[in-house]
Design an enzyme around this catalytic site. Structure first.
Site, mmCIF file in Angstrom:
data_model
loop_
_atom_site.group_PDB
_atom_site.id
_atom_site.type_symbol
_atom_site.label_atom_id
_atom_site.label_comp_id
_atom_site.label_asym_id
_atom_site.label_seq_id
_atom_site.Cartn_x
_atom_site.Cartn_y
_atom_site.Cartn_z
ATOM 1 N N GLU A 115 0.850 -1.203 0.000
ATOM 2 C CA GLU A 115 0.000 0.000 0.000
ATOM 3 C C GLU A 115 0.879 1.244 0.000
ATOM 4 O O GLU A 115 1.996 1.194 0.471
ATOM 5 C CB GLU A 115 -0.838 0.078 1.290
ATOM 6 C CG GLU A 115 -1.353 -1.221 1.761
ATOM 7 C CD GLU A 115 -1.822 -1.194 3.212
ATOM 8 O OE1 GLU A 115 -1.780 -0.137 3.865
ATOM 9 O OE2 GLU A 115 -2.226 -2.255 3.676
ATOM 10 N N LYS A 117 2.378 4.617 1.434
ATOM 11 C CA LYS A 117 2.490 5.208 2.765
ATOM 12 C C LYS A 117 2.025 6.650 2.640
ATOM 13 O O LYS A 117 2.717 7.498 2.079
ATOM 14 C CB LYS A 117 3.916 5.147 3.291
ATOM 15 C CG LYS A 117 4.012 5.695 4.699
ATOM 16 C CD LYS A 117 5.285 5.258 5.365
ATOM 17 C CE LYS A 117 5.346 5.533 6.847
ATOM 18 N NZ LYS A 117 4.854 6.793 7.318
ATOM 19 N N TYR A 225 -8.021 7.737 3.807
ATOM 20 C CA TYR A 225 -7.928 6.363 3.312
ATOM 21 C C TYR A 225 -7.735 5.447 4.507
ATOM 22 O O TYR A 225 -6.949 5.750 5.409
ATOM 23 C CB TYR A 225 -6.724 6.200 2.375
ATOM 24 C CG TYR A 225 -7.035 6.480 0.922
ATOM 25 C CD1 TYR A 225 -8.147 5.904 0.309
ATOM 26 C CD2 TYR A 225 -6.208 7.299 0.168
ATOM 27 C CE1 TYR A 225 -8.430 6.155 -1.026
ATOM 28 C CE2 TYR A 225 -6.480 7.546 -1.175
ATOM 29 C CZ TYR A 225 -7.603 6.970 -1.759
ATOM 30 O OH TYR A 225 -7.876 7.208 -3.068
ATOM 31 N N CYS A 409 30.273 30.158 24.726
ATOM 32 C CA CYS A 409 28.878 30.106 24.285
ATOM 33 C C CYS A 409 28.452 31.469 23.738
ATOM 34 O O CYS A 409 28.635 32.494 24.399
ATOM 35 C CB CYS A 409 27.985 29.710 25.456
ATOM 36 S SG CYS A 409 26.239 29.851 25.075
ATOM 37 N N CYS A 427 27.703 23.958 25.973
ATOM 38 C CA CYS A 427 27.865 25.155 26.780
ATOM 39 C C CYS A 427 27.765 24.712 28.233
ATOM 40 O O CYS A 427 26.889 23.936 28.595
ATOM 41 C CB CYS A 427 26.749 26.137 26.445
ATOM 42 S SG CYS A 427 26.402 27.309 27.769
ATOM 43 N N CYS A 433 22.486 29.937 31.271
ATOM 44 C CA CYS A 433 22.497 30.294 29.848
ATOM 45 C C CYS A 433 21.060 30.530 29.371
ATOM 46 O O CYS A 433 20.214 29.645 29.457
ATOM 47 C CB CYS A 433 23.143 29.161 29.043
ATOM 48 S SG CYS A 433 23.035 29.406 27.266
HETATM 49 S S1 IVH Z 1 -0.027 0.714 9.106
HETATM 50 C C1 IVH Z 1 0.756 -1.533 12.557
HETATM 51 N N1 IVH Z 1 -0.338 1.585 6.668
HETATM 52 O O1 IVH Z 1 2.572 5.677 9.014
HETATM 53 C C2 IVH Z 1 1.100 -0.585 11.532
HETATM 54 N N2 IVH Z 1 0.427 3.113 8.305
HETATM 55 O O2 IVH Z 1 5.005 5.192 10.537
HETATM 56 C C3 IVH Z 1 0.429 0.692 11.714
HETATM 57 N N3 IVH Z 1 0.791 5.374 7.491
HETATM 58 O O3 IVH Z 1 1.166 6.036 12.192
HETATM 59 C C4 IVH Z 1 0.385 1.564 10.579
HETATM 60 N N4 IVH Z 1 0.186 4.998 5.424
HETATM 61 O O4 IVH Z 1 -0.019 7.165 10.254
HETATM 62 C C5 IVH Z 1 0.027 1.889 7.916
HETATM 63 N N5 IVH Z 1 -0.689 2.228 4.475
HETATM 64 C C6 IVH Z 1 -0.337 2.539 5.726
HETATM 65 C C7 IVH Z 1 0.075 3.836 6.081
HETATM 66 C C8 IVH Z 1 0.457 4.080 7.398
HETATM 67 C C9 IVH Z 1 0.613 5.899 6.285
HETATM 68 C C10 IVH Z 1 1.285 6.105 8.662
HETATM 69 C C11 IVH Z 1 0.453 5.918 9.893
HETATM 70 C C12 IVH Z 1 1.378 5.431 10.966
HETATM 71 C C13 IVH Z 1 2.704 5.785 10.395
HETATM 72 C C14 IVH Z 1 3.736 4.825 10.909
#
Ligand code: IVH
Length: 665
Positions: A115, A117, A225, A409, A427, A433
């Site tokens: 998927e 990210k 999504y 500093c 420092c 400071c």
């Molecule tokens: S799964 C158990 N799927 O990435 C795994 N996260 O670095 C939980 N994110 O907090 C997350 N796209 O906000 C998953 N296709 C995706 C994602 C995704 C974006 C974000 C999500 C998570 C973060 C983790």
């Protein structure tokens, strides 16, 4: 008033039609009526509901917006922690991940769901009997904020699920984001209204979800999504990819191009094809997520601290750009660390305009040999601070001078010291400071610490500069009048700030410990300390060796903690904070210390790898041995235990099953 049957019936028809059109428009992107027709139906329902308020249901299409502004967000405890993901920055790291998974499962090829990210904000949606009852942010993974009335305003989020086999309780997780077009429009509007534009779509999405007034959220072009589930009471398919398909059938928005791929080669293909599509997508993504598709395999793999072993984010390479170094300054941080920073001619990279880049430390500056006036390549990835990758030597002007770390500093003139073997120069001024004081106060006020809304960095700078405050406890002594005497501080904002300060006084022990800014004590360590000691006094009195006995706390951190609490001025600040009314509920300490010194023997087939249970027991302070003797305190038995269980019975040793044992950890 009795509602006529015709009105009730008409309302039901309008509900159905509006939900359907909403779904077609926002989820399928395939409307069958015009906007004007949609508005007409919506207005008709609004009128019916106005005449017969009994017809209003929480999932009514008219109920997206309309809730009154909140004073503050409530808290939501995530029954199942919202995890993060481990990253792979190249194919080799991805291959390592795949190898680890295969080895742990003893399987030759793994099927992965693939998927995008999404680069937005993680959100949890809770549906009960198919009706949306709660929306929450991730927060620290365990506790988030209740943003129900804001997520309700996102048109693509169904207020009610439709279809067969919907679990009674279904927590859906996903990412809320703002697509490029919406972002551009939002910023055009902001500029037209002489407001500051947003830095990037992710910040805009995060800010939009954190509005106390849902009308503001409703006006933001948010989309969502869904990428997984949390808590479920009911049946779901046994593969992640099939669960997502099911979510889509129930009308939740799921990315349409989710893949099911075979092994590492399949992952790499998917990654390459998505990387090519990246520029044409309507929203920002920063990589690809691969998840072991079979849930039984996911379960077998389990988790390490904050991330699952069954998933990985393969990040896209960071974006790079060329610019010039206008100068090199040094910055003094909260702990006195002196960081050289390159001041850059503004350059657009990775979605934002960058004007500074960290050079980390003196060694790094010399290794890269960055000089004032140089042309350099800078890089920025995700939320990471921009950095200088390298200098283009051919473009260096004659006479460019090497950078020299200052001996004192720049903020307080104290000596700068570099401990043998450490890269960082510091420092030695401590809280004398002003820079260290400012940074300590900013940290104290930050969202994950005391969460003092409205106390921004610029304001803290002013407060320290004008001498209004010297340490964090002084914040609570200021009143509206004193705040409104500051630059760019209207009476209204001053009153809000005093209010926010007041609210922040009710906190948790772990937040407070984190807020103190003890060196090397981040959120995770603060949480462990809170759980371990239950309250502040025992923690303040703990000796280095007691601290060191805690799993995850090494000798250096233990020194920092004990050192911090032994300083009288720190104790004095804490005393003043408590007198001002800062408080928290004591934490029920975990049984960690009670397992300390206890001896366990494990026997029979357990549901998790035996080594894992062993690790967890040891982490909790227990000893795990191989054979049962009079010295054994507990024997944990799995399925078909052998002679060890008999022996335990003979000796009268307490026998636990796996679940009982886990309860004690
Ligand atoms: S799964 C158990 N799927 O990435 C795994 N996260 O670095 C939980 N994110 O907090 C997350 N796209 O906000 C998953 N296709 C995706 C994602 C995704 C974006 C974000 C999500 C998570 C973060 C983790």
């Amino acid at each position: 008033m009795i509602v006529p049957a015709t009105a009730r019936q008409r309302a039901r028809v309008l509900h159905e039609e509006l939900h359907e059109h909403n779904y077609r428009y926002y989820v399928l992107d395939d409307p069958v009526i015009t906007d004007a027709e949609y508005d007409r139906l919506l207005r008709e329902l609004q009128q019916l509901e106005a005449t017969h308020p009994e017809l209003v249901t929480p999932d009514s299409p008219t109920r997206r917006v309309g809730a009154a502004p909140l004073k503050a967000f409530g808290q939501v405890h995530h029954e199942l922690r919202m995890l993060s993901l481990d990253n792979a920055f190249d194919d080799e790291e991805l291959a390592d991940f795949d190898r680890r998974v295969r080895e742990r499962l003893g399987v030759e090829t793994i099927e992965y769901a693939a998927e995008p990210k999404l680069d937005g904000v993680a959100v949890s949606l809770l549906y009960e009997d198919g009706v949306l009852v709660r929306g929450a942010t991730r927060g620290d993974g365990e506790t988030g904020e209740d943003i129900t009335q804001n997520v309700r305003t996102i048109d693509g989020v169904p207020l009610r699920l439709t279809g067969d086999g919907i679990p009674r309780v279904l927590e859906v997780r996903g990412e809320v984001y703002i697509p490029h077009r919406g972002f551009e429009q939002l910023n055009r509007q902001a500029i037209a209204q002489e407001q500051k534009p947003f830095v990037n779509p992710r910040n805009a999405a995060a800010g939009s979800l954190r509005q106390l007034d849902p009308k503001i959220t409703a006006a933001r072009p948010l989309e969502m999504y869904c990428y997984g589930v949390g808590l479920v009471e009911g049946q779901l398919p046994e593969r992640h990819s099939e669960i997502l398909t099911r979510l889509g059938e129930w009308r939740l928005r799921v990315y349409p191009g989710i893949g099911r791929v075979q092994g590492l080669a399949g992952c790499i293909d998917y990654y390459q094809s998505l990387e090519q599509q990246r520029a044409t997508l309507a929203f920002d993504i920063d990589g690809v997520v691969f998840k072991v598709d079979r849930l039984d395999q996911q379960q077998q793999l389990g988790f390490v601290s904050r991330a699952p072993r069954w998933a990985i984010a393969r990040k896209f390479p960071a974006e790079e750009a060329q610019t010039r170094v206008a100068g090199i300054d040094v910055q003094v941080g909260r702990t006195g660390a002196i960081t050289p920073v390159a001041r850059l001619e503004p350059v657009f990279v990775g979605g934002v305009t960058v004007t500074n880049a960290t050079l980390h430390n003196a060694d790094e500056v010399h290794r890269k040999d960055v000089r004032k006036g140089d042309t350099v390549i800078v890089r920025r990835a995700g939320d990471v601070i921009p950095e200088v990758v390298r200098v283009i030597r051919e473009k260096r002007k004659k006479g460019a001078r090497r950078f020299k770390m200052p001996a004192t500093c720049p903020e307080c003139d104290s000596a700068v010291e570099r401990v043998e073997g450490e890269a960082v120069a510091r420092c030695t001024g401590g809280l004398f400071c002003p820079a260290q004081r400012r940074e300590a106060i900013k940290h104290f006020a930050s969202r994950r610490a005391m969460d003092i809304d409205g106390l921004g960095d610029k304001l803290v700078d002013q407060l320290v500069e004008t001498g209004l405050i010297h340490d964090v406890s002084d914040l609570f002594q200021l009143d509206v009048e004193e705040f409104s005497g500051l630059e760019r501080m209207a009476e209204k904002s001053a009153a809000n700030l005093v209010n926010a300060l007041d609210q922040s006084k009710e906190t948790t022990l772990e937040r407070f410990v984190y807020a103190l800014g003890i060196r090397e004590v981040g959120e995770a360590t603060a949480r462990i300390l809170a759980q371990e000691f239950g309250d502040l006094e025992p923690l303040m009195q703990a000796q280095v060796d007691t601290l060191q006995e805690i799993h995850d706390i090494g000798p250096v951190v233990a020194q920092h903690i004990a050192g911090f609490f032994s300083e009288s001025h720190n104790r004095e600040v804490i005393r003043k904070l408590r007198t001002a009314g800062v408080h928290w509920k004591p934490v029920a300490t975990t049984s960690v210390l009670s397992l300390k010194g206890k001896t366990f023997v494990l026997t029979g087939a357990l549901s998790m790898p035996r080594n894992e249970l062993k690790d967890r027991l040891q982490a909790a302070g227990a000893r795990v041995t191989g054979s049962v003797s009079k010295k054994t305190d507990y024997v944990v038995v799995g399925d078909s235990p052998g002679s060890k269980a008999d022996k335990a019975r003979e000796l009268g040793i307490k026998i636990l099953d796996e679940a009982e044992c886990l309860k004690n950890i």
